[in-house]
Design a protein around this motif. Structure first.
Motif, short mmCIF file in Angstrom:
data_model
loop_
_atom_site.label_atom_id
_atom_site.label_comp_id
_atom_site.label_asym_id
_atom_site.label_seq_id
_atom_site.Cartn_x
_atom_site.Cartn_y
_atom_site.Cartn_z
N ALA A 40 0.82 -1.22 0.00
CA ALA A 40 0.00 0.00 0.00
C ALA A 40 0.85 1.27 0.00
CB ALA A 40 -0.97 -0.03 1.17
N PRO A 41 1.82 1.44 0.93
CA PRO A 41 2.64 2.66 0.89
C PRO A 41 3.49 2.77 -0.37
CG PRO A 41 3.46 1.13 2.55
CD PRO A 41 2.14 0.61 2.10
N VAL A 42 3.88 1.59 -0.93
CA VAL A 42 4.66 1.64 -2.17
C VAL A 42 3.82 2.24 -3.30
CG1 VAL A 42 5.84 0.25 -3.90
CG2 VAL A 42 6.10 -0.29 -1.48
N LEU A 43 2.56 1.79 -3.38
CA LEU A 43 1.67 2.34 -4.41
C LEU A 43 1.44 3.83 -4.21
CD1 LEU A 43 -1.03 -0.49 -4.73
CD2 LEU A 43 0.82 0.06 -6.33
N MET A 44 1.21 4.25 -2.96
CA MET A 44 0.97 5.67 -2.71
C MET A 44 2.22 6.50 -2.99
SD MET A 44 -2.17 5.82 -2.05
CE MET A 44 -2.20 7.55 -1.61
N PHE A 45 3.39 5.93 -2.69
CA PHE A 45 4.64 6.64 -2.98
C PHE A 45 4.81 6.81 -4.50
CE2 PHE A 45 9.19 6.60 -3.94
CZ PHE A 45 9.66 7.61 -3.10
N ALA A 46 4.51 5.74 -5.23
CA ALA A 46 4.61 5.83 -6.69
C ALA A 46 3.62 6.84 -7.26
CB ALA A 46 4.38 4.45 -7.31
N LEU A 47 2.39 6.87 -6.70
CA LEU A 47 1.41 7.86 -7.14
C LEU A 47 1.89 9.27 -6.84
CD1 LEU A 47 -1.37 8.66 -8.20
CD2 LEU A 47 -2.26 8.35 -5.86
N GLY A 48 2.47 9.46 -5.66
CA GLY A 48 2.97 10.79 -5.30
C GLY A 48 4.01 11.29 -6.29
N TRP A 49 4.94 10.43 -6.66
CA TRP A 49 5.98 10.87 -7.59
C TRP A 49 5.44 11.01 -9.01
CZ3 TRP A 49 10.37 13.30 -7.62
CH2 TRP A 49 11.08 13.39 -6.42
N LEU A 50 4.39 10.24 -9.35
CA LEU A 50 3.73 10.46 -10.63
C LEU A 50 3.13 11.87 -10.69
CD1 LEU A 50 2.58 9.47 -13.36
CD2 LEU A 50 0.59 8.62 -12.08
N VAL A 51 2.51 12.27 -9.59
CA VAL A 51 1.93 13.61 -9.52
C VAL A 51 3.02 14.67 -9.58
CG1 VAL A 51 0.63 15.19 -8.05
CG2 VAL A 51 -0.12 12.83 -8.29
N VAL A 52 4.15 14.44 -8.89
CA VAL A 52 5.25 15.41 -8.90
C VAL A 52 5.75 15.64 -10.32
CG1 VAL A 52 7.65 15.79 -8.19
CG2 VAL A 52 5.97 14.98 -6.52
N TRP A 53 6.04 14.56 -11.03
CA TRP A 53 6.58 14.71 -12.38
C TRP A 53 5.53 15.24 -13.34
CZ3 TRP A 53 11.42 15.09 -13.25
CH2 TRP A 53 12.35 14.43 -12.43
N ALA A 54 4.28 14.82 -13.18
CA ALA A 54 3.22 15.35 -14.04
C ALA A 54 3.02 16.85 -13.80
CB ALA A 54 1.92 14.59 -13.80
N GLY A 55 3.10 17.26 -12.53
CA GLY A 55 2.98 18.68 -12.22
C GLY A 55 4.11 19.50 -12.82
N ARG A 56 5.32 18.97 -12.76
CA ARG A 56 6.45 19.68 -13.38
C ARG A 56 6.29 19.75 -14.89
NH1 ARG A 56 11.40 16.91 -9.83
NH2 ARG A 56 10.86 17.93 -7.85
N LEU A 57 5.80 18.66 -15.48
CA LEU A 57 5.56 18.68 -16.92
C LEU A 57 4.46 19.67 -17.28
CD1 LEU A 57 5.99 17.56 -19.76
CD2 LEU A 57 4.41 15.68 -19.18
N GLN A 58 3.43 19.73 -16.46
CA GLN A 58 2.34 20.68 -16.69
C GLN A 58 2.86 22.12 -16.61
OE1 GLN A 58 -0.67 19.87 -17.75
NE2 GLN A 58 -2.28 20.49 -16.30
N LEU A 59 3.74 22.38 -15.65
CA LEU A 59 4.31 23.72 -15.51
C LEU A 59 5.16 24.07 -16.73
CD1 LEU A 59 4.97 26.30 -13.97
CD2 LEU A 59 6.75 25.04 -12.74
N ALA A 60 5.97 23.11 -17.18
CA ALA A 60 6.79 23.37 -18.37
C ALA A 60 5.92 23.65 -19.59
CB ALA A 60 7.71 22.17 -18.63
N MET A 61 4.81 22.92 -19.71
CA MET A 61 3.88 23.16 -20.82
C MET A 61 3.28 24.56 -20.71
SD MET A 61 1.92 19.46 -20.91
CE MET A 61 0.49 20.22 -21.69
N ALA A 62 2.94 24.96 -19.51
CA ALA A 62 2.33 26.29 -19.33
C ALA A 62 3.31 27.39 -19.70
CB ALA A 62 1.87 26.44 -17.88
N VAL A 63 4.56 27.26 -19.27
CA VAL A 63 5.56 28.27 -19.61
C VAL A 63 5.77 28.33 -21.11
CG1 VAL A 63 7.99 28.89 -19.35
CG2 VAL A 63 6.69 28.11 -17.36
N ARG A 64 5.75 27.16 -21.74
CA ARG A 64 5.99 27.09 -23.18
C ARG A 64 4.81 27.62 -23.99
NH1 ARG A 64 10.01 26.71 -27.03
NH2 ARG A 64 9.22 25.64 -28.88
N LEU A 65 3.59 27.23 -23.60
CA LEU A 65 2.42 27.53 -24.41
C LEU A 65 1.64 28.76 -23.94
CD1 LEU A 65 1.17 23.85 -24.83
CD2 LEU A 65 2.39 25.25 -26.52
#
Length: 415
Positions: free
Chosen positions: A154-179
């Motif tokens: 369970a904590p492994v899955l939640m940890f993986a979800l957390g880092w998925l959100v971290v990287w997706a958020g950074r990608l979203q920010l990069a998209m916003a700056v670009r577009l």
């Protein structure tokens, strides 16, 4: 370990997560309100949702205000390092609308990709903790008996979800700056605004340096002479000059403060320049060539003989040349009083070959006269800046035992 956990505990991560989930909500609402979605497989739903979502998002991007709304939301939830990296202005052309459309499509796609794990992973984690026969993303696991390590997943899955959100958020920010970042036209306008404000601050700094510097120079010279001479009549005259000079300095300071407030209020719209040159009232009226006789009288009262010849009527000069010419001569006279007190000063103002020529000369300080050493050269630099902005030139330096300041300004720019 802190590097691994810090992003998971950051407020920015959860704000960006919310921004990502809004994309999923949009796609879900479209499917809910569109008829004919019941009984379809996942592939069928995607085949229906993707073209429909893209069409709606492109249509929304055609509205100029959509770019501004998305920019404001991205600034609030994506938390960029600098707000100006993401524009908050309406679309001004097709290029802005195209980039907005790409941003909306990418935002919904990324939000959907992150949204489904955001729902499924917590449900799977809860199942691993409490269900007798856990269900992991549709895969039914063996009964819990004999597999006591299920809760550790369970904590492994939640940890993986957390880092998925971290990287997706950074990608979203990069998209916003670009577009959603400023377009070339907006960057150029911002650069012009910064340059305009810098020029206005420099101009106000020159105004203060010239007017207040002149007043302080005359005051110091008069006070020192009154102390040395000790004659009551001379002291009374010196105090009169100090009073008049101080009053003039206060008027100059008040005018400069008015211009400073206008610069702040107009915020680069050009009003500060208009107020400075337009003589809107006594508070903003700047002295011109016509006020030079009073300046020369002040210098004579300070003990320096002044011989002046003004070969052009002040009324025939363009306003900007008259005002800038006054400041240039004022700085020349102030330098003469400061560095060669008591020495004769000669001022000549003429028009030759379509140019206004200003020449201020004074004898170099003799050995019997103590002159403070030159420091900084801010006054001469200000004269050169004034001349350059008006399309002319300035030169200053010793020449045949005299200090010569020569400035040439084209008359055509003021016409």
């Amino acid at each position: 370990m802190p590097r691994i956990l810090a992003p998971l505990l950051s407020a920015a991560t959860y704000a960006r997560w919310l921004h990502l989930l809004i994309g999923l909500i949009f796609a879900g609402v479209v499917l809910l309100v569109f008829p004919g979605t019941e009984g379809r497989s996942l592939g069928g739903l995607l085949a229906l949702a993707v073209p429909l979502d893209v069409a709606l998002l492109v249509a929304a991007a055609l509205v100029p205000a959509m770019r501004r709304a998305e920019g404001v939301q991205a600034r609030l939830l994506l938390m960029p390092a600098r707000e100006q990296d993401i524009a908050a202005e309406p679309a001004r052309g097709f290029a802005d609308r195209r980039r907005t459309a790409v941003w909306l499509i990418g935002r919904v796609a990324l939000g959907t990709a992150v949204g489904f794990p955001s729902v499924l992973v917590p449900a799977a984690a809860v199942g691993l903790l409490v269900r007798p026969e856990p269900d992991l993303f549709g895969l039914r696991l063996p009964a819990r008996e004999g597999f006591t390590w299920y809760p550790l997943l369970a904590p492994v899955l939640m940890f993986a979800l957390g880092w998925l959100v971290v990287w997706a958020g950074r990608l979203q920010l990069a998209m916003a700056v670009r577009l959603l970042g400023p377009s070339p036209a907006e960057r150029l306008a911002a650069a012009e605004l910064r340059a305009e404000r810098l020029l206005e601050r420099n101009r106000l700094a020159r105004e203060l340096h010239d007017s207040i510097g002149h007043a302080l120079t005359v005051t110091v010279i008069q006070a020192g002479a009154a102390r040395e001479v000790g004659d009551p009549a001379f002291v009374a005259k010196a105090l009169e000059v100090i009073e008049e000079t101080g009053r003039q300095a206060m008027e100059d300071l008040e005018r400069t403060l008015v211009l400073l407030r206008e610069t702040r209020d107009t915020a680069g719209t050009g009003g500060a320049f208009e107020g400075a040159d337009g003589a809107d009232g006594p508070a903003t009226e700047r002295p011109g060539i016509g006020q030079l006789p009073a300046l020369f009288d002040t210098a004579r009262a300070a003990g320096s003989p002044v011989e002046a010849w003004i070969g052009v009527p002040a009324a025939k000069l363009p306003g900007v040349l008259s005002r800038e010419g006054y400041r240039i001569v004022q700085e020349g006279v102030t330098n003469a009083l400061k560095y060669a007190p008591g020495e004769p000063i000669t001022v000549r103002i003429t028009v030759r070959e379509g140019q206004l020529e200003l020449r201020c000369t004074n004898a170099l300080a003799s050995s019997a006269v103590r002159a403070s050493p030159r420091r900084g050269g801010k006054g001469l630099r200000g004269i050169r800046e004034r001349a350059t902005l008006l399309g002319g030139g300035a030169a200053a330096g010793p020449e045949a035992g005299q200090w010569v300041l020569a400035v040439r300004l084209p008359l055509r720019l003021g016409a």
